[in-house]
Scaffold this motif. Structure first.
Motif, mmCIF file in Angstrom:
data_model
loop_
_atom_site.group_PDB
_atom_site.id
_atom_site.type_symbol
_atom_site.label_atom_id
_atom_site.label_comp_id
_atom_site.label_asym_id
_atom_site.label_seq_id
_atom_site.Cartn_x
_atom_site.Cartn_y
_atom_site.Cartn_z
ATOM 1 N N ARG A 291 -3.505 14.309 1.404
ATOM 2 C CA ARG A 291 -2.774 13.869 2.587
ATOM 3 C C ARG A 291 -3.552 12.859 3.418
ATOM 4 N NH1 ARG A 291 -3.000 15.451 7.858
ATOM 5 N NH2 ARG A 291 -4.327 17.235 7.344
ATOM 6 N N ARG A 292 -4.810 13.114 3.668
ATOM 7 C CA ARG A 292 -5.592 12.214 4.515
ATOM 8 C C ARG A 292 -5.763 10.847 3.855
ATOM 9 N NH1 ARG A 292 -7.552 14.752 8.878
ATOM 10 N NH2 ARG A 292 -7.742 17.039 8.824
ATOM 11 N N VAL A 293 -5.935 10.839 2.550
ATOM 12 C CA VAL A 293 -6.010 9.556 1.842
ATOM 13 C C VAL A 293 -4.682 8.820 1.970
ATOM 14 C CG1 VAL A 293 -6.304 8.470 -0.419
ATOM 15 C CG2 VAL A 293 -7.746 10.412 0.231
ATOM 16 N N ALA A 294 -3.584 9.548 1.804
ATOM 17 C CA ALA A 294 -2.260 8.934 1.922
ATOM 18 C C ALA A 294 -2.051 8.345 3.313
ATOM 19 C CB ALA A 294 -1.175 9.966 1.618
ATOM 20 N N GLN A 295 -2.474 9.078 4.346
ATOM 21 C CA GLN A 295 -2.325 8.562 5.712
ATOM 22 C C GLN A 295 -3.172 7.314 5.935
ATOM 23 O OE1 GLN A 295 -3.193 12.386 7.714
ATOM 24 N NE2 GLN A 295 -1.236 12.161 8.756
ATOM 25 N N ALA B 212 0.821 -1.220 0.000
ATOM 26 C CA ALA B 212 0.000 0.000 0.000
ATOM 27 C C ALA B 212 0.851 1.265 0.000
ATOM 28 C CB ALA B 212 -0.929 0.001 1.220
ATOM 29 N N TRP B 213 2.162 1.150 0.252
ATOM 30 C CA TRP B 213 3.005 2.344 0.203
ATOM 31 C C TRP B 213 3.019 2.966 -1.193
ATOM 32 C CZ3 TRP B 213 4.159 4.804 4.339
ATOM 33 C CH2 TRP B 213 4.371 4.122 5.544
ATOM 34 N N LEU B 214 2.827 2.159 -2.216
ATOM 35 C CA LEU B 214 2.842 2.685 -3.579
ATOM 36 C C LEU B 214 1.685 3.663 -3.816
ATOM 37 C CD1 LEU B 214 4.349 2.587 -6.249
ATOM 38 C CD2 LEU B 214 3.018 0.565 -6.873
ATOM 39 N N PRO B 215 0.421 3.275 -3.568
ATOM 40 C CA PRO B 215 -0.663 4.261 -3.723
ATOM 41 C C PRO B 215 -0.602 5.375 -2.675
ATOM 42 C CG PRO B 215 -1.529 2.198 -2.860
ATOM 43 C CD PRO B 215 -0.111 1.927 -3.281
ATOM 44 N N ALA B 216 -0.064 5.087 -1.490
ATOM 45 C CA ALA B 216 0.043 6.133 -0.468
ATOM 46 C C ALA B 216 0.976 7.239 -0.938
ATOM 47 C CB ALA B 216 0.545 5.533 0.845
ATOM 48 N N TYR B 217 2.097 6.864 -1.520
ATOM 49 C CA TYR B 217 3.030 7.866 -2.049
ATOM 50 C C TYR B 217 2.371 8.697 -3.150
ATOM 51 C CZ TYR B 217 6.852 9.775 -4.854
ATOM 52 O OH TYR B 217 7.669 10.607 -5.573
ATOM 53 N N THR B 218 1.680 8.032 -4.064
ATOM 54 C CA THR B 218 1.022 8.735 -5.159
ATOM 55 C C THR B 218 -0.021 9.720 -4.628
ATOM 56 O OG1 THR B 218 1.321 6.781 -6.566
ATOM 57 C CG2 THR B 218 -0.263 8.439 -7.302
ATOM 58 N N ALA B 219 -0.810 9.292 -3.629
ATOM 59 C CA ALA B 219 -1.834 10.169 -3.061
ATOM 60 C C ALA B 219 -1.206 11.389 -2.390
ATOM 61 C CB ALA B 219 -2.687 9.396 -2.058
ATOM 62 N N VAL C 118 5.607 4.424 11.474
ATOM 63 C CA VAL C 118 4.738 5.267 12.298
ATOM 64 C C VAL C 118 5.217 6.722 12.257
ATOM 65 C CG1 VAL C 118 3.997 5.733 14.675
ATOM 66 C CG2 VAL C 118 4.009 3.390 13.809
ATOM 67 N N LEU C 119 6.530 6.922 12.301
ATOM 68 C CA LEU C 119 7.069 8.283 12.194
ATOM 69 C C LEU C 119 6.693 8.913 10.855
ATOM 70 C CD1 LEU C 119 10.631 7.817 13.752
ATOM 71 C CD2 LEU C 119 8.628 8.884 14.798
ATOM 72 N N LEU C 120 6.679 8.102 9.801
ATOM 73 C CA LEU C 120 6.252 8.612 8.499
ATOM 74 C C LEU C 120 4.790 9.066 8.546
ATOM 75 C CD1 LEU C 120 7.791 6.326 5.723
ATOM 76 C CD2 LEU C 120 8.162 8.767 6.087
ATOM 77 N N LEU C 121 3.953 8.263 9.199
ATOM 78 C CA LEU C 121 2.544 8.634 9.328
ATOM 79 C C LEU C 121 2.396 9.978 10.030
ATOM 80 C CD1 LEU C 121 0.852 5.238 10.272
ATOM 81 C CD2 LEU C 121 0.373 6.612 8.248
ATOM 82 N N LEU C 122 3.147 10.170 11.101
ATOM 83 C CA LEU C 122 3.078 11.429 11.844
ATOM 84 C C LEU C 122 3.649 12.581 11.015
ATOM 85 C CD1 LEU C 122 4.162 10.210 15.408
ATOM 86 C CD2 LEU C 122 1.844 10.712 14.597
ATOM 87 N N ALA C 123 4.724 12.309 10.274
ATOM 88 C CA ALA C 123 5.362 13.368 9.492
ATOM 89 C C ALA C 123 4.473 13.872 8.368
ATOM 90 C CB ALA C 123 6.692 12.864 8.920
ATOM 91 N N MET C 124 3.504 13.069 7.944
ATOM 92 C CA MET C 124 2.601 13.520 6.885
ATOM 93 C C MET C 124 1.759 14.712 7.343
ATOM 94 S SD MET C 124 1.172 10.067 5.057
ATOM 95 C CE MET C 124 2.238 8.637 4.922
ATOM 96 N N ALA C 125 1.710 14.949 8.649
ATOM 97 C CA ALA C 125 0.990 16.121 9.143
ATOM 98 C C ALA C 125 1.621 17.414 8.642
ATOM 99 C CB ALA C 125 0.955 16.109 10.675
ATOM 100 N N ALA C 126 2.896 17.375 8.216
ATOM 101 C CA ALA C 126 3.561 18.564 7.692
ATOM 102 C C ALA C 126 2.946 19.015 6.375
ATOM 103 C CB ALA C 126 5.051 18.293 7.500
ATOM 104 N N PHE C 127 2.215 18.119 5.697
ATOM 105 C CA PHE C 127 1.561 18.473 4.443
ATOM 106 C C PHE C 127 0.165 19.008 4.739
ATOM 107 C CE2 PHE C 127 4.835 15.471 3.545
ATOM 108 C CZ PHE C 127 5.361 15.830 2.324
ATOM 109 N N ARG C 128 0.131 20.025 5.547
ATOM 110 C CA ARG C 128 -1.130 20.576 6.026
ATOM 111 C C ARG C 128 -1.854 21.306 4.908
ATOM 112 N NH1 ARG C 128 3.056 23.673 7.087
ATOM 113 N NH2 ARG C 128 2.938 25.916 6.751
#
Length: 345
Positions: free
Chosen positions: A154-158, A141-148, A195-205
Motif C-alpha cells: 500500500r505505501r509503495v502504491a501511495q 505511474a498509475w499502472l505500477p501503482a495499481y500493481t503495487a 487525491v481522493l484515491l490516494l486517501l482511499a488507499m488508507a482502507a488497505f490497512r
C-alpha cells in the motif's frame, strides 16, 4: 483555549468518538507542541490565526478512514469493503486508460508504422530534456501503482500514485497561469478524484483482508484488450468518434460495469454482492459529479452543442443504471446480519 486548538479539535471530530475520548488530549498536546516556534510573538500569532497544515489534515483524514473501516459493525464492514473495491476499480480504470494513452502518444509521435498519419494538430514533438520526458510520463505511474496495491504494498502504491498526481497538477497550474491553455474545471476535478484515491488507499490497512491477487491482476490485461485497444482504434481510425473526454470515459466505463454487475446479480444471484453494489454506487456518484462539474468546459469549444448533448446522455445513462442499483444496495444494507461475512476483495 486558543483558536488554533479549537480548529484542531474540530478536525479531530472526524475520528470515532471512542478513539477521541482516549487520545484527543494527547494528540492536541503533541500538535500544539509541534506548533511552538520558540518565538513567543510568532507562537502567539499562530495560536490566534494558525491552522493545521494540509499534511496534518490529510493524516487525520487517513487515520479516520482506517479507524472507521476497522469498526466491527456489519455496515461499517460492508462500507469498508465497498471503499476497497471502488478504489481498486478506479485504479484499474486509470491503469487501463493509461495504457491506451501510451499507445496514442506513440502514434501521435509517429512511432507506430502502418497506421494512418495523426492529424497535424495532434503530432507531438520530442521533449527537449530528460526532465521534461520524466515529467510528461508522470501520469503513467498509475499502472505500477495499481500493481503495487494489488500485491499488498500500500505505501509503495501511495508513493507512486503521488508521483502521478503532483506533476500533472503543477503542469496544469503553470499552463493556466501563463495563459497557454484556457481556464477549465476538468483538470482540477480529475486531480481531486486522484487525491481522493490516494486517501482511499488508507482502507488497505495492515492486517486487513488481503486483496485476491489473481482476478485483479488478470483484470488488467483483460481491460487492455476489451477497453484500451478499442479506444486506440477509435482514435486512429474513426476521427468522428473522438468526442469522449476523460469524464465521459468514466461515465461509460462505470455504466457498463454497473450493467454487468446488475446482470450477474439478477441472473446468478451470487452471495456477497452487497459490497460490490455499494462500490458501484460510490463510483457512479463520483462519475456523475465529475461529469456535472465539467460541463461548463464545453461552452467555449467549437462542437459545444454536440459535446453538451453527449455529456447529458452520459449523465442520464449513469442515473438510469446507478439510481436503481443504489436503491437495491441500500435496501440490502439494511438487512445485513449481525455478524459480517468475510468478503475478500
Amino acid at each position: 483555549m486558543s483558536r488554533l486548538e479549537e480548529r484542531y479539535r474540530r478536525l479531530l471530530r472526524l475520528l470515532p468518538a471512542a478513539y477521541r475520548q482516549e487520545w484527543e488530549d494527547d494528540m492536541v498536546a503533541a500538535f500544539l507542541e509541534s506548533m511552538d516556534t520558540g518565538d513567543p510573538e510568532t507562537t502567539a500569532y499562530l495560536a490566534d490565526y494558525g491552522r493545521p497544515s494540509l499534511s496534518e489534515v490529510a493524516s487525520i483524514v487517513a487515520l479516520a478512514v482506517r479507524l472507521r473501516l476497522a469498526e466491527a459493525s456489519p455496515r461499517a464492514y460492508a462500507w469498508g469493503q465497498a471503499v476497497r473495491l471502488a478504489t481498486l476499480m478506479a485504479m484499474l480504470t486509470h491503469a487501463v486508460l493509461v495504457t491506451a494513452s501510451i499507445a496514442v502518444a506513440l502514434w501521435y509521435s509517429g512511432k507506430l508504422p502502418g497506421l494512418p498519419a495523426p492529424p497535424s494538430d495532434l503530432v507531438l514533438t520530442t521533449p527537449s530534456s530528460v526532465w521534461n520526458t520524466t515529467w510528461n510520463l508522470a501520469g503513467y505511474a498509475w499502472l505500477p501503482a495499481y500493481t503495487a496495491l494489488v500485491l499488498g504494498h500500500r505505501r509503495v502504491a501511495q508513493a507512486v500514485a503521488l508521483f502521478a498526481v503532483v506533476p500533472p497538477a503543477i503542469t496544469t497550474a503553470v499552463a493556466q497561469v501563463a495563459g497557454d491553455v484556457p481556464l477549465s474545471v476538468s483538470p482540477w476535478a480529475m486531480r481531486l478524484v486522484d487525491v481522493l484515491l490516494l486517501l482511499a488507499m488508507a482502507a488497505f490497512r495492515h492486517g486487513g483482508p488481503p486483496v485476491s491477487r489473481r482476478p485483479w491482476l488478470l483484470a488488467l490485461p483483460t481491460g487492455i484488450i476489451l477497453v484500451a485497444l478499442p479506444l486506440f482504434a477509435v482514435q486512429a481510425f474513426a476521427p468522428a468518434l473522438r468526442l469522449l473526454d476523460w469524464p465521459g470515459l468514466w461515465c461509460v466505463a462505470v455504466t457498463v460495469a454497473m450493467l454487468v454487475h446488475v446482470t450477474v446479480r439478477v441472473t446468478r444471484r451470487r452471495a456477497g454482492t452487497l459490497p460490490w453494489s455499494l462500490a458501484f454506487t460510490l463510483l457512479a456518484a463520483t462519475a456523475l459529479a465529475l461529469r456535472t462539474v465539467t460541463l461548463p468546459d464545453h461552452q467555449d469549444q467549437a462542437q459545444r452543442t454536440t459535446l453538451t448533448t453527449i455529456a447529458s446522455l452520459e449523465i442520464v445513462a449513469v442515473l438510469a443504471v446507478g439510481v436503481p442499483l443504489a436503491v437495491l444496495a441500500i435496501r440490502a444494507l439494511r438487512q445485513v446480519p449481525s455478524t459480517p461475512g468475510q468478503v475478500s476483495a
